[in-house]
Every structure is written in C-alpha cells, then in structure tokens.
Design an enzyme around this catalytic site. Sequence first.
Site, mmCIF file in Angstrom:
data_model
loop_
_atom_site.group_PDB
_atom_site.id
_atom_site.type_symbol
_atom_site.label_atom_id
_atom_site.label_comp_id
_atom_site.label_asym_id
_atom_site.label_seq_id
_atom_site.Cartn_x
_atom_site.Cartn_y
_atom_site.Cartn_z
ATOM 1 N N SER A 163 4.751 2.711 8.225
ATOM 2 C CA SER A 163 4.318 1.418 7.161
ATOM 3 C C SER A 163 5.617 1.052 6.334
ATOM 4 C CB SER A 163 3.140 1.650 6.380
ATOM 5 O OG SER A 163 1.922 1.850 7.028
ATOM 6 N N ASP A 184 0.264 -7.765 1.485
ATOM 7 C CA ASP A 184 0.574 -6.288 1.684
ATOM 8 C C ASP A 184 2.230 -6.088 1.654
ATOM 9 O OD1 ASP A 184 0.090 -3.619 1.863
ATOM 10 O OD2 ASP A 184 0.102 -3.497 3.919
ATOM 11 N N HIS A 220 0.632 -1.233 -0.045
ATOM 12 C CA HIS A 220 -0.104 -0.092 -0.134
ATOM 13 C C HIS A 220 0.937 1.095 0.132
ATOM 14 C CE1 HIS A 220 0.524 -0.033 4.428
ATOM 15 N NE2 HIS A 220 0.546 1.002 4.394
#
Length: 505
Positions: free
Chosen positions: A243, A169, A139
Amino acid sequence: MFSPDKNQEGKAKWIVFSVILILAGVLIGLLTATNLDWLPFGHTTTPQTLPPKVMEQLVQTGQAFTEIAKVVTPAVVNISTTKVIRRDQAPRLFGDPFSRDFFGEDPFHEFRFPKKWKEQSLGSGVIATSDGYIITNNHVVEKAEEIKVLLSDKRDFKGKVVGSDPKTDIAVIKIDATNLPTIPWGDSDKLQVGEFVLAVGNPYGLNQTVTMGIISAVGRANVGIADYEDFIQTDAAINPGNSGGPLVNIRGEVAGINSAIFSRTGGYQGIGFAVPSNMAKSVMDQLIKKGKVVRGWIGVSIQDINPALAKEFGLKDLKGALVGDVTPQSPASKSGIKKGDIILGYNGKMVDNVGNLRNMVAQSQTGTKIKIRLLRDKKEMEVEAIIAELPKEFSEGGPSGQERPEGETGENVLSDVTVRELTREMARELGIPVREKGVVVIKVESGSPADEAGLKRGDLIKEINHKEIAGLREYNRIASRIGKGETVLLYINREGRKFYATVKP
C-alpha cells in the site's frame, strides 16, 4: 601341392558381396529413418531454435524491465508506523465462567487487557520531490503517532504528515532530506487494458520488491474503498505492505498508487487496485500547497442508469448519470439543470457513469465555466455552469438503486407495498423536511417486485411515472391505474437523498 577349388573361391566372393550389399542397405535405411524422424533414438539433427528476431525482441523486453526496475526502486520507500491503542472498555469474554464477578465486573480486568498498547504496521511510499515529499496511502499513516521512513540506501528518517485525504485514500508525508531520487508522473488517462505494469513496494516487509502484470481494467468504482473511486485494476502481485507504493508503466512513470487488494485470505489473489496517477498527483499538489483538498461541485444528486431507467428515459445505452435532485441556488440550479435530466457529457468528455462524473466534477477547478450536455424529454441540449467549491455538508452522488392503502390498487407491481400519509411527526423521525409531499412506505413484502427494486421501509414516494403524489388520495388514484404487467418509475426521497427507481413486474 594342394590348390584351392575355383568353385569355392567364387562362392566366397559372392558371400562377401552379399554381406556388403546388406550392410549398405541397412545403413541407407538407418540414415533415411533418422532424417524422417522415424526412430525414437539416434536423432542427431540440430535442435530447433527461435528465429533471431524473436530472440532479440525477448532479450530487449527483459532488459527493458530490468532498466525500469533499476530506475524506479531507489525512489520507493518503506514506511513503518506506530499507533498507541488505548482501551476504554475491555471486551467481554463470552463463554468464560470467570469473566465476571458477583457485581458484574471482571475480577481479572486489569490483567487481561492493558490500558494501552502499541500497534505497528508497514506500508510503502513514493518520493515525489527531491526535497523529501513522499506520497502514500492515507490508511498507511492514519492516526500514526510515529512514522519511520527507510530509503533504498538504508538511511532512515522520521516522517511528518503534511496532509491527508481519506476520500481518495491519499496522504503526503515529509522527511528532512535533499537530493532524493524521484519517478516521473505518467498520464493515467492514457492507460489501456492489457498494458504491462510493475508494482513496487515492501510486501510483508520485503523491501524493494518488484512484480509484473498487466492492466486488468480501468475506471473501477463502487469498490467500497474510498468516497472518490476511479481505480486501476491490475494482476501485478500486490500484498500487505504494498500500500502506497507505485504502479509503474513501461515508460518508467508512476501510473498509479497501489491502494488495496481483493482477497479472501489476506494475500495475493490476482486483483489489486491503484489510485490513478492523475487523481493522486492532483490531491498531492493540493495537500502540499494548501494542506487540504478543494473539490469542485455543481449541486446535483445523481444515480447510474440501469436497463429499466434507460427504457423509461429513451436512452440507447447505459451511459450517463440521471439527475435525481438539484440543490437550490447551486451551479446546476442556476444553469437550468432539472431533476430527470440525464447528464451525457461534461466539458467535452463522455460521462460513463456516476463515479466517472463525480470524479470529473471534483477535479474541476473552482470558478471555471464548464459545458454540460443533457438529455431532457429524449432531446439533447447543452448548458453552462460555473464550478463552486464542494460544501462540507454536500457530496455528489446517489444510490444505485398502512396497512394497505385505502381502496384497491389492483394486481400490479405496487400491490405488495404498504404506504401511509406523511405526517409532521413521521417527517421529523425520517429526517425529511415537513414541507415535503408524498406517501411513506411502511412495509414491502419480501421477494416482491418492489423489494427487488430496492424499495425500503421509510422511503417517501414523491412521484409515480412522473406524476406527483401529494398524499394518499393521489397515490391510490394513480396506483390503481397501473396495469398488471406495467413497469413503474418511482421518484423517492430516502433520508434526504432523492433518486429514481424502476419497479418491474
């Protein structure tokens, strides 16, 4: 000549002696009170200190975290991406009296919303190889038209996506650089709850931020972040921008890749999730070598065990995965696995739940032979299957959970369920093969036992208590014999997904 009185001289000596005696008593009293901590002031004893061994351990622990941070941070990068967002249709401005003209169009359409604009975002990454391969979250780089990678020494490079895997992911990007610092990979299977970890990344663009916490839980699934979930949960502070950064264990190894946070405000609330290092590294290696991820497949639809199902199938605990359906000609079908079997073990490892089994199957190498331990009719058995590649149209997993039919069913858990005979037209509308047999649920009363069990309009009931339902006649006959306080086990087809459900009174 005048001479002093002897009596007065003796009296003076007595007074001096008395004063000395009183002062000595006061002094002794003060010393005693001070030593016994009776006074709120004047305590001059040496302050209490920690034992030398404890002090030494604390210093060593602090120094250890400092050394880990020094080794790890050079291999953590800042990733900034630019996406071009194109407008196909401007959003409506509800409540704006000037939002539409006489012909239904917005007269200020072109001025309110540009046809395209740039959107920038920040994330983190870990240098996986010294020649420039970097692992991050999918993402972070998804749909990015420009990727900029900033190293810890302030050098920046353009990044190129090598491959991505939305199901976990995870993504891999490449920069044109050599002799880069890296971090060794740890074994996430050995992580234990309570173990210290460090989260490293660039929250809110603050480069090389290090936070500390513990492993709060392992094996978190059904979080809703990715298709294949086996997350590490931590309370190390993770914020937007973290992230793709590493979760590091006390040996300075990558234990996971930080992926998401649970937050009602968008900021840190003590719950963060990381993709386990074993899963992340496996995906990364395949993306680098093949440009895609090949997953193992055995061809079963499975669901988690709840207390009602455990009772129905004779399980002592809630571990395992219940087989709801078996794909024809699949490895599971060829090995003899049947619907209603409960998978307890996979290649020597216990199966805790659906997510656990799905991940083990997915990470199995195609072509290998594995052993599966089953519970069938309350007896354990073992079969062998050869792992195949997961077809695009399949995925391992399943749900976790008429008026009134002609003839009275009596007061039982199915009394508030309305069903009809399955017709060809209904089968096509529901996406069910016309060869399927059963009755279709038309209505479920809100708050009824069937509603609480998760039964929905459009479900095809194929079995009741292991008895096949060919049509409305069999349904009425079997349903009418259900006792008022009896729990019912249903076998259901929901848009092609088959699973078991228990309806409790």
